[in-house]
Write a protein that holds these residues in place. Structure first.
Motif, PDB file in Angstrom:
ATOM      1  N   HIS A  93      -4.389  11.778  -2.530  1.00  0.00           N
ATOM      2  CA  HIS A  93      -3.084  12.407  -2.741  1.00  0.00           C
ATOM      3  C   HIS A  93      -2.485  11.970  -4.069  1.00  0.00           C
ATOM      4  CE1 HIS A  93       1.275  13.075  -2.294  1.00  0.00           C
ATOM      5  NE2 HIS A  93       0.919  14.082  -1.526  1.00  0.00           N
ATOM      6  N   ASP A  94      -2.490  10.680  -4.350  1.00  0.00           N
ATOM      7  CA  ASP A  94      -1.925  10.176  -5.603  1.00  0.00           C
ATOM      8  C   ASP A  94      -2.729  10.654  -6.806  1.00  0.00           C
ATOM      9  OD1 ASP A  94       0.077   8.904  -4.275  1.00  0.00           O
ATOM     10  OD2 ASP A  94      -0.810   6.903  -4.375  1.00  0.00           O
ATOM     11  N   ALA A  95      -4.051  10.595  -6.717  1.00  0.00           N
ATOM     12  CA  ALA A  95      -4.891  10.993  -7.843  1.00  0.00           C
ATOM     13  C   ALA A  95      -4.754  12.489  -8.121  1.00  0.00           C
ATOM     14  CB  ALA A  95      -6.351  10.640  -7.563  1.00  0.00           C
ATOM     15  N   GLY A 124      -8.845  15.183 -17.922  1.00  0.00           N
ATOM     16  CA  GLY A 124      -8.070  14.034 -17.489  1.00  0.00           C
ATOM     17  C   GLY A 124      -8.825  13.211 -16.463  1.00  0.00           C
ATOM     18  N   LEU A 125      -8.804  11.907 -16.626  1.00  0.00           N
ATOM     19  CA  LEU A 125      -9.471  10.982 -15.705  1.00  0.00           C
ATOM     20  C   LEU A 125      -8.407  10.161 -14.996  1.00  0.00           C
ATOM     21  CD1 LEU A 125     -12.175   9.786 -14.693  1.00  0.00           C
ATOM     22  CD2 LEU A 125     -12.031   8.153 -16.590  1.00  0.00           C
ATOM     23  N   ALA A 126      -8.351  10.274 -13.670  1.00  0.00           N
ATOM     24  CA  ALA A 126      -7.381   9.526 -12.876  1.00  0.00           C
ATOM     25  C   ALA A 126      -7.984   8.200 -12.432  1.00  0.00           C
ATOM     26  CB  ALA A 126      -6.941  10.334 -11.665  1.00  0.00           C
ATOM     27  N   GLU A 127      -7.173   7.147 -12.500  1.00  0.00           N
ATOM     28  CA  GLU A 127      -7.615   5.823 -12.083  1.00  0.00           C
ATOM     29  C   GLU A 127      -6.577   5.206 -11.157  1.00  0.00           C
ATOM     30  OE1 GLU A 127     -10.177   4.478 -16.022  1.00  0.00           O
ATOM     31  OE2 GLU A 127      -8.015   4.086 -15.964  1.00  0.00           O
ATOM     32  N   ILE A 128      -7.058   4.516 -10.148  1.00  0.00           N
ATOM     33  CA  ILE A 128      -6.202   3.784  -9.221  1.00  0.00           C
ATOM     34  C   ILE A 128      -6.664   2.336  -9.197  1.00  0.00           C
ATOM     35  CG2 ILE A 128      -5.504   3.514  -6.808  1.00  0.00           C
ATOM     36  CD1 ILE A 128      -5.689   6.493  -6.477  1.00  0.00           C
ATOM     37  N   GLU A 129      -5.783   1.443  -9.608  1.00  0.00           N
ATOM     38  CA  GLU A 129      -6.114   0.020  -9.715  1.00  0.00           C
ATOM     39  C   GLU A 129      -7.370  -0.190 -10.554  1.00  0.00           C
ATOM     40  OE1 GLU A 129      -6.348  -1.585  -5.790  1.00  0.00           O
ATOM     41  OE2 GLU A 129      -4.204  -1.322  -5.391  1.00  0.00           O
ATOM     42  N   GLY A 130      -7.465   0.581 -11.617  1.00  0.00           N
ATOM     43  CA  GLY A 130      -8.572   0.433 -12.550  1.00  0.00           C
ATOM     44  C   GLY A 130      -9.855   1.117 -12.151  1.00  0.00           C
ATOM     45  N   LYS A 131      -9.887   1.751 -10.978  1.00  0.00           N
ATOM     46  CA  LYS A 131     -11.102   2.421 -10.511  1.00  0.00           C
ATOM     47  C   LYS A 131     -10.959   3.928 -10.683  1.00  0.00           C
ATOM     48  CE  LYS A 131     -12.096  -1.094  -7.007  1.00  0.00           C
ATOM     49  NZ  LYS A 131     -12.323  -1.341  -5.555  1.00  0.00           N
ATOM     50  N   PRO A 132     -12.008   4.609 -11.171  1.00  0.00           N
ATOM     51  CA  PRO A 132     -11.939   6.067 -11.319  1.00  0.00           C
ATOM     52  C   PRO A 132     -11.779   6.752  -9.967  1.00  0.00           C
ATOM     53  CG  PRO A 132     -14.185   5.276 -11.673  1.00  0.00           C
ATOM     54  CD  PRO A 132     -13.317   4.066 -11.603  1.00  0.00           C
ATOM     55  N   LEU A 169      -2.595  16.881 -11.663  1.00  0.00           N
ATOM     56  CA  LEU A 169      -1.876  18.136 -11.833  1.00  0.00           C
ATOM     57  C   LEU A 169      -0.668  17.944 -12.742  1.00  0.00           C
ATOM     58  CD1 LEU A 169      -1.964  19.649  -8.227  1.00  0.00           C
ATOM     59  CD2 LEU A 169      -3.391  20.235 -10.183  1.00  0.00           C
ATOM     60  N   ARG A 170       0.040  16.861 -12.556  1.00  0.00           N
ATOM     61  CA  ARG A 170       1.205  16.581 -13.393  1.00  0.00           C
ATOM     62  C   ARG A 170       0.798  16.454 -14.857  1.00  0.00           C
ATOM     63  NH1 ARG A 170       4.659  12.695 -15.573  1.00  0.00           N
ATOM     64  NH2 ARG A 170       6.841  12.904 -14.922  1.00  0.00           N
ATOM     65  N   GLU A 228       5.953  10.390 -11.297  1.00  0.00           N
ATOM     66  CA  GLU A 228       4.589   9.897 -11.425  1.00  0.00           C
ATOM     67  C   GLU A 228       4.220   9.044 -10.210  1.00  0.00           C
ATOM     68  OE1 GLU A 228       3.127   8.522 -15.249  1.00  0.00           O
ATOM     69  OE2 GLU A 228       5.122   8.902 -16.066  1.00  0.00           O
ATOM     70  N   ALA A 229       2.981   9.204  -9.769  1.00  0.00           N
ATOM     71  CA  ALA A 229       2.488   8.398  -8.661  1.00  0.00           C
ATOM     72  C   ALA A 229       2.343   6.948  -9.114  1.00  0.00           C
ATOM     73  CB  ALA A 229       1.148   8.938  -8.169  1.00  0.00           C
TER      74      ALA A 229
END
Length: 309
Positions: free
Chosen positions: A229-231, A193-201, A236-237, A147-148
């Motif tokens: 890249h991380d999102a 699926g919704l990806a978030e990074i540091e709480g931001k979409p 996909l995972r 996992e990222a």
């Protein structure tokens, strides 16, 4: 032309175009379609669909957020070449009056064939958008990366509609399907699926059912400014895990051409398996005319002498 009735199927029960379309489907051997896998009879049953028709075939428009998705059905290629442009214009007029759509979109199963015959140029469509299909052939056996660390993925709910809509708009700009978000965009998906990074979409992936116990990602939106890249890898995972839990087979994802080279596809076994072409034009006919005027050549050259008019 048919004005949609969102409250009932009155247009189906009364004489008119929709009844004629049903008769055409049952009695005529129309076979030239832009999308062979679509249930055209089910489209006609939809009370929000608008349509235009000639003796040789017809054009249907199904509102999808800000897009009006077009489906045509003709006797043969020649009929499409002769009639499509006029039907597109008729449908644009109706769409501007009866829908919130500002763009007409036409997809094709066999895009190159249509480019050769110039069908769409006669309908005043712009250059096609290149889209590709990426396929992970068996998600039950697909490898899973770690996992990222920076990205998390959760299943979106109806409460996330505004977030999904804003994300789509910020990434796709004028090519966004929203606002408004298409009805049932989240609720009718198999999984979104919704990806978030540091709480931001940072992106989303919408999954729907596909044939042969497969899944298809028909919207894969990644914000390039928030760790794409991380999102992308995290989505996909999560999609593969969802497919495994549901005992699904292949996962196919539709993606813009420029996205096929992203490094997060390779480690999950995705391969590019084909392409389709999507054509767009504004609903506003005057905008089309302005575009034609802007492209018109307003100078001429005679030997070394230049002139204008």
């Amino acid at each position: 032309m048919v004005i949609p009735d969102s409250s009932s199927f009155v247009q189906d029960r009364s004489p008119g175009l929709v009844r004629e379309l049903h008769r055409t489907l049952q009695e005529s051997e129309l076979h030239y379609r832009n999308l062979s896998g679509v249930d055209y009879e089910a489209l006609i049953e939809d009370p929000t669909v608008i349509a235009a028709q000639t003796e040789e075939g017809y054009l249907l428009g199904a509102p999808y957020g800000r897009e009006l998705r077009l489906y045509y059905h003709f006797n043969d290629l020649r009929a499409a070449e002769v009639s499509l442009g006029a039907l597109v214009t008729d449908l644009a007029e109706l769409a501007s009056e009866e829908t919130a759509c500002n763009t007409m979109v036409m997809d094709h199963d066999h895009g190159h064939r249509h480019i050769v015959h110039l069908v769409l140029l006669g309908a005043d469509f712009a250059e096609p958008e290149p889209w590709s299909l990426m396929r992970c052939r068996d998600i039950r056996e697909a490898p899973l990366r770690d996992e990222a660390a920076n990205a998390t993925v959760r299943k979106a709910t109806a409460a996330d509609a505004t977030t999904v809509m804003q994300l789509d708009g910020s990434v796709r700009g004028e090519r966004s399907i929203a606002p408004p978000l298409p009805a049932g965009f989240i609720e009718d998906a198999r999984w979104l699926g919704l990806a978030e990074i540091e709480g931001k979409p940072a992106g989303y992936l919408r999954i729907v059912d596909a044939e042969k116990r497969g899944l298809r990602g028909d919207h894969f939106i990644i914000d390039p400014d928030l760790g794409a890249h991380d999102a992308g890898g995290a989505l996909l995972r999560a999609a593969i895990i969802h497919g495994r839990e549901d005992n699904r087979r292949a996962l196919t994802i539709e993606t813009p051409e420029e996205q096929t080279s992203e490094p997060y596809f390779g480690p999950y076994g995705f391969k590019r398996v084909g392409e389709r072409l999507r054509y767009r034009r504004p609903v506003d006919i005057e905008e089309i005319r302005r575009a034609h005027r802007d492209k018109a050549q307003r100078y001429f050259k005679v030997g070394k002498i230049w002139g204008t008019w």
